[in-house]
Design a protein around this motif. Sequence first.
Motif, PDB file in Angstrom:
ATOM      1  N   VAL A   1     -18.591  66.191  52.254  1.00 31.81           N
ATOM      2  CA  VAL A   1     -18.581  67.198  53.319  1.00 31.81           C
ATOM      3  C   VAL A   1     -18.191  68.531  52.690  1.00 31.81           C
ATOM      4  O   VAL A   1     -17.186  68.606  51.974  1.00 31.81           O
ATOM      5  N   VAL A   2     -18.978  69.568  52.932  1.00 36.81           N
ATOM      6  CA  VAL A   2     -18.725  70.874  52.326  1.00 36.81           C
ATOM      7  C   VAL A   2     -18.497  71.906  53.425  1.00 36.81           C
ATOM      8  O   VAL A   2     -19.304  72.041  54.348  1.00 36.81           O
ATOM      9  N   ALA A   3     -17.385  72.625  53.316  1.00 40.28           N
ATOM     10  CA  ALA A   3     -17.058  73.681  54.276  1.00 40.28           C
ATOM     11  C   ALA A   3     -17.178  75.022  53.576  1.00 40.28           C
ATOM     12  O   ALA A   3     -16.585  75.224  52.512  1.00 40.28           O
ATOM     13  N   ALA A   4     -17.938  75.937  54.163  1.00 45.27           N
ATOM     14  CA  ALA A   4     -18.177  77.241  53.534  1.00 45.27           C
ATOM     15  C   ALA A   4     -18.775  78.190  54.560  1.00 45.27           C
ATOM     16  O   ALA A   4     -19.280  77.762  55.593  1.00 45.27           O
ATOM     17  N   ARG A   5     -18.719  79.482  54.262  1.00 46.73           N
ATOM     18  CA  ARG A   5     -19.263  80.531  55.136  1.00 46.73           C
ATOM     19  C   ARG A   5     -20.027  81.540  54.295  1.00 46.73           C
ATOM     20  O   ARG A   5     -19.668  81.788  53.147  1.00 46.73           O
ATOM     21  N   GLY A   6     -21.028  82.165  54.875  1.00 49.03           N
ATOM     22  CA  GLY A   6     -21.705  83.286  54.226  1.00 49.03           C
ATOM     23  C   GLY A   6     -22.334  82.882  52.904  1.00 49.03           C
ATOM     24  O   GLY A   6     -22.997  81.846  52.803  1.00 49.03           O
ATOM     25  N   SER A   7     -22.126  83.706  51.871  1.00 48.70           N
ATOM     26  CA  SER A   7     -22.657  83.428  50.540  1.00 48.70           C
ATOM     27  C   SER A   7     -22.269  82.035  50.049  1.00 48.70           C
ATOM     28  O   SER A   7     -23.078  81.337  49.445  1.00 48.70           O
TER      29      SER A   7
ATOM     30  N   ASP B   1     -21.785  79.468  51.746  1.00 49.22           N
ATOM     31  CA  ASP B   1     -22.589  78.487  52.458  1.00 49.22           C
ATOM     32  C   ASP B   1     -23.971  78.367  51.806  1.00 49.22           C
ATOM     33  O   ASP B   1     -24.558  77.287  51.762  1.00 49.22           O
ATOM     34  N   ASN B   2     -24.479  79.479  51.295  1.00 47.36           N
ATOM     35  CA  ASN B   2     -25.754  79.412  50.577  1.00 47.36           C
ATOM     36  C   ASN B   2     -25.601  78.604  49.293  1.00 47.36           C
ATOM     37  O   ASN B   2     -26.502  77.849  48.915  1.00 47.36           O
ATOM     38  N   ALA B   3     -24.456  78.743  48.635  1.00 43.73           N
ATOM     39  CA  ALA B   3     -24.185  77.920  47.453  1.00 43.73           C
ATOM     40  C   ALA B   3     -24.065  76.449  47.859  1.00 43.73           C
ATOM     41  O   ALA B   3     -24.484  75.551  47.122  1.00 43.73           O
ATOM     42  N   ALA B   4     -23.513  76.197  49.044  1.00 46.38           N
ATOM     43  CA  ALA B   4     -23.401  74.817  49.536  1.00 46.38           C
ATOM     44  C   ALA B   4     -24.785  74.207  49.760  1.00 46.38           C
ATOM     45  O   ALA B   4     -24.991  73.014  49.524  1.00 46.38           O
ATOM     46  N   ILE B   5     -25.735  75.027  50.205  1.00 46.40           N
ATOM     47  CA  ILE B   5     -27.117  74.532  50.358  1.00 46.40           C
ATOM     48  C   ILE B   5     -27.676  74.133  48.992  1.00 46.40           C
ATOM     49  O   ILE B   5     -28.331  73.101  48.845  1.00 46.40           O
ATOM     50  N   PHE B   6     -27.379  74.948  47.981  1.00 45.24           N
ATOM     51  CA  PHE B   6     -27.789  74.594  46.613  1.00 45.24           C
ATOM     52  C   PHE B   6     -27.217  73.231  46.236  1.00 45.24           C
ATOM     53  O   PHE B   6     -27.929  72.347  45.741  1.00 45.24           O
TER      54      PHE B   6
ATOM     55  N   GLN C   1     -30.728  65.498  44.531  1.00 41.81           N
ATOM     56  CA  GLN C   1     -31.746  65.255  43.510  1.00 41.81           C
ATOM     57  C   GLN C   1     -31.180  64.516  42.304  1.00 41.81           C
ATOM     58  O   GLN C   1     -31.810  63.619  41.759  1.00 41.81           O
ATOM     59  N   GLU C   2     -29.994  64.896  41.869  1.00 43.49           N
ATOM     60  CA  GLU C   2     -29.443  64.350  40.625  1.00 43.49           C
ATOM     61  C   GLU C   2     -28.621  63.086  40.844  1.00 43.49           C
ATOM     62  O   GLU C   2     -28.536  62.240  39.960  1.00 43.49           O
ATOM     63  N   LEU C   3     -27.965  62.993  42.019  1.00 44.28           N
ATOM     64  CA  LEU C   3     -27.016  61.895  42.237  1.00 44.28           C
ATOM     65  C   LEU C   3     -27.393  61.003  43.413  1.00 44.28           C
ATOM     66  O   LEU C   3     -26.766  59.961  43.614  1.00 44.28           O
ATOM     67  N   GLY C   4     -28.356  61.418  44.231  1.00 43.73           N
ATOM     68  CA  GLY C   4     -28.640  60.686  45.468  1.00 43.73           C
ATOM     69  C   GLY C   4     -27.482  60.787  46.451  1.00 43.73           C
ATOM     70  O   GLY C   4     -27.352  59.981  47.372  1.00 43.73           O
ATOM     71  N   LEU C   5     -26.635  61.798  46.258  1.00 46.12           N
ATOM     72  CA  LEU C   5     -25.440  61.947  47.094  1.00 46.12           C
ATOM     73  C   LEU C   5     -25.759  62.800  48.320  1.00 46.12           C
ATOM     74  O   LEU C   5     -26.276  63.912  48.201  1.00 46.12           O
ATOM     75  N   LEU C   6     -25.425  62.271  49.481  1.00 46.51           N
ATOM     76  CA  LEU C   6     -25.642  62.989  50.740  1.00 46.51           C
ATOM     77  C   LEU C   6     -24.556  64.042  50.925  1.00 46.51           C
ATOM     78  O   LEU C   6     -23.366  63.724  50.889  1.00 46.51           O
ATOM     79  N   VAL C   7     -24.972  65.285  51.117  1.00 46.31           N
ATOM     80  CA  VAL C   7     -24.033  66.382  51.363  1.00 46.31           C
ATOM     81  C   VAL C   7     -24.188  66.834  52.811  1.00 46.31           C
ATOM     82  O   VAL C   7     -25.297  67.148  53.249  1.00 46.31           O
TER      83      VAL C   7
END
Lengths: 339, 339
Positions: B40-46, B48-53, B60-66
């Motif tokens: 689970v990732v908590a973020a805002r603004g910029s 949050d865009n890094a969280a989308i990355f 793609q690399e780990l099969g890990l659901l974010v």
Amino acid sequence: MTKFEEEIRSQGAILRARALAGASEARRAAEGFRGITHLVVAARGSSDNAAIFLQYLAGQELGLLVALAAPSLYEGAHRMNLSGAGVLAISQSGRSPGMVEVLTQANQQGCTTVALTNYLTSSLAESSDVVLELRAGPEEAVASTKTFSATWHSLAQLVDAMSTNNLEGIEDLPEVVERVAAWALNIELPLDLLDVAGLTMVGRGVGYAVASEVALKVREVSGVRAESYAAPDYLHGPVGADGAGCTLVAVITDELEDAVLFELLQGCRGSQMATVVIRSPRRAAVDCDAEIVLPEVGPNWVEALCAVILGQVIALRLGEIRGRDIDTSPGLSKVTLSA
Amino acid sequence: MTKFEEEIRSQGAILRARALAGASEARRAAEGFRGITHLVVAARGSSDNAAIFLQYLAGQELGLLVALAAPSLYEGAHRMNLSGAGVLAISQSGRSPGMVEVLTQANQQGCTTVALTNYLTSSLAESSDVVLELRAGPEEAVASTKTFSATWHSLAQLVDAMSTNNLEGIEDLPEVVERVAAWALNIELPLDLLDVAGLTMVGRGVGYAVASEVALKVREVSGVRAESYAAPDYLHGPVGADGAGCTLVAVITDELEDAVLFELLQGCRGSQMATVVIRSPRRAAVDCDAEIVLPEVGPNWVEALCAVILGQVIALRLGEIRGRDIDTSPGLSKVTLSA
């Protein structure tokens, strides 16, 4: 009358007709989801806006974490770890691309899978353990209305079935929707403030789902460039854009506190935007260019659907004054073939 | 030279300086996250865009659901079920509102918590089991650049540390970023196509994170109303809006197939939009109004960061020709006080 307007009017009756069977299917889905730690939802477009609604309602009522699936991660040889999760796919047509791949991976991993769709014979329905049937009937206007409210209804039934409490407002929803549609089609809207170069719709919590759906509807039906933001995200940067000739529409729900709303309206005035507020009669009057006050008080999630229906009518009226072909939404087809 | 331009230029050096210590912290975080079923990732603004990355790279690399956290669900008496999850909060200042509440609930439930921040003494850092220190130095321009690339770097280090394989491209990232910043500041951009009433940035997968960050940067620094969409979502409705006087910018990454790109460009031409494409030299030339081809080939996630840096320079140049005060981003403050 356009098909789009007919479909707006039909929503109360459609919800009434699907209430009983929908509740029974929701109980089966809830049974399947018993014991999951989180719920993965796959959806596109309008259905994705309904998924945002579920994210908040399931969080608020059940403490259940909802993750919106990124379909590209389920393509090809990629394998996502879905252990502990239930999986729900939402698609009116049952043919939205990328959804079946999510369900297939979930089935392979032994997760309970549920499809919410209008078509029992679709590939989506056939890939799922339980089907929640929309029962919205064939949609004739390209921009969805009754499909969206039926999806909202079905997701609320699912949360109700998964909860140890009854979800307040679920019984009356069809009547409320019917009254609100009739009201919205009968009022005078501040169209001079809404027929602008850019509309920015903001909301928080279920209000963010409303803002997203109304912005989409306005774009599809009227061609006005409407965008949507979660209110705190909008304040965290995007508010700095030049707003001359543009209008902010704030959808006020319980999650949007007065302090944030105040900051929002102040920021928008600073960037030359006009300001419109949609609110419940429960909330205090707001100092802005125009307020649209919903006609009746209800639970937060019900008032939010009322705001969506109001937004459908805003899209209709904007489309009319802009001379658009409302039922065909130029440039759009119902199912995007590639994705 | 503006602070904003200085900070764009500084990014390669900042990544180089943080590489070793950042990798070591990432290994500690990866150790803490061992065995989680989802993140689970908590973020805002910029951030949050890094969280989308991260959502795409970890998938793609780990099969890990974010799952991107909806902060309003962690307020007050609400209690979210986080069992099985690891929790990551991202905030440059460590003071972004609503983030600490997410970490507090996670700590109470025994989840491993990680904070990614510039400030070791922030409440965010103090609420976490492991801190990933950004080491980006104090940011003087209001619109973030080096913070964003340092966040991207740190998240890639985290994925690298959680993977059984080495993440290709991580070693060379500082040098690539340095070269690309120098290149981007030196080229001629198609500014006539970009200085328009509305910019629509689209991408898919990590390219969607790029589109979101560049749109935000352009809004903050230049005031141009830029919006961002995942490419399939854009085709699923929003493409129908009137686009006269507006420009589509498509960020091409591996997730965006030629067929979808073709449909996208066709739809935009149909709505009178100009079309610009940002692509790797690996991809075939595209029929559009202007192409910007990145100067070098690399792994998909590295090329995506190169496109972000190009986008920072687009924001700078648009701000310059529009006569904006680039370092202060009028109407914005660094930390939104309420949310």
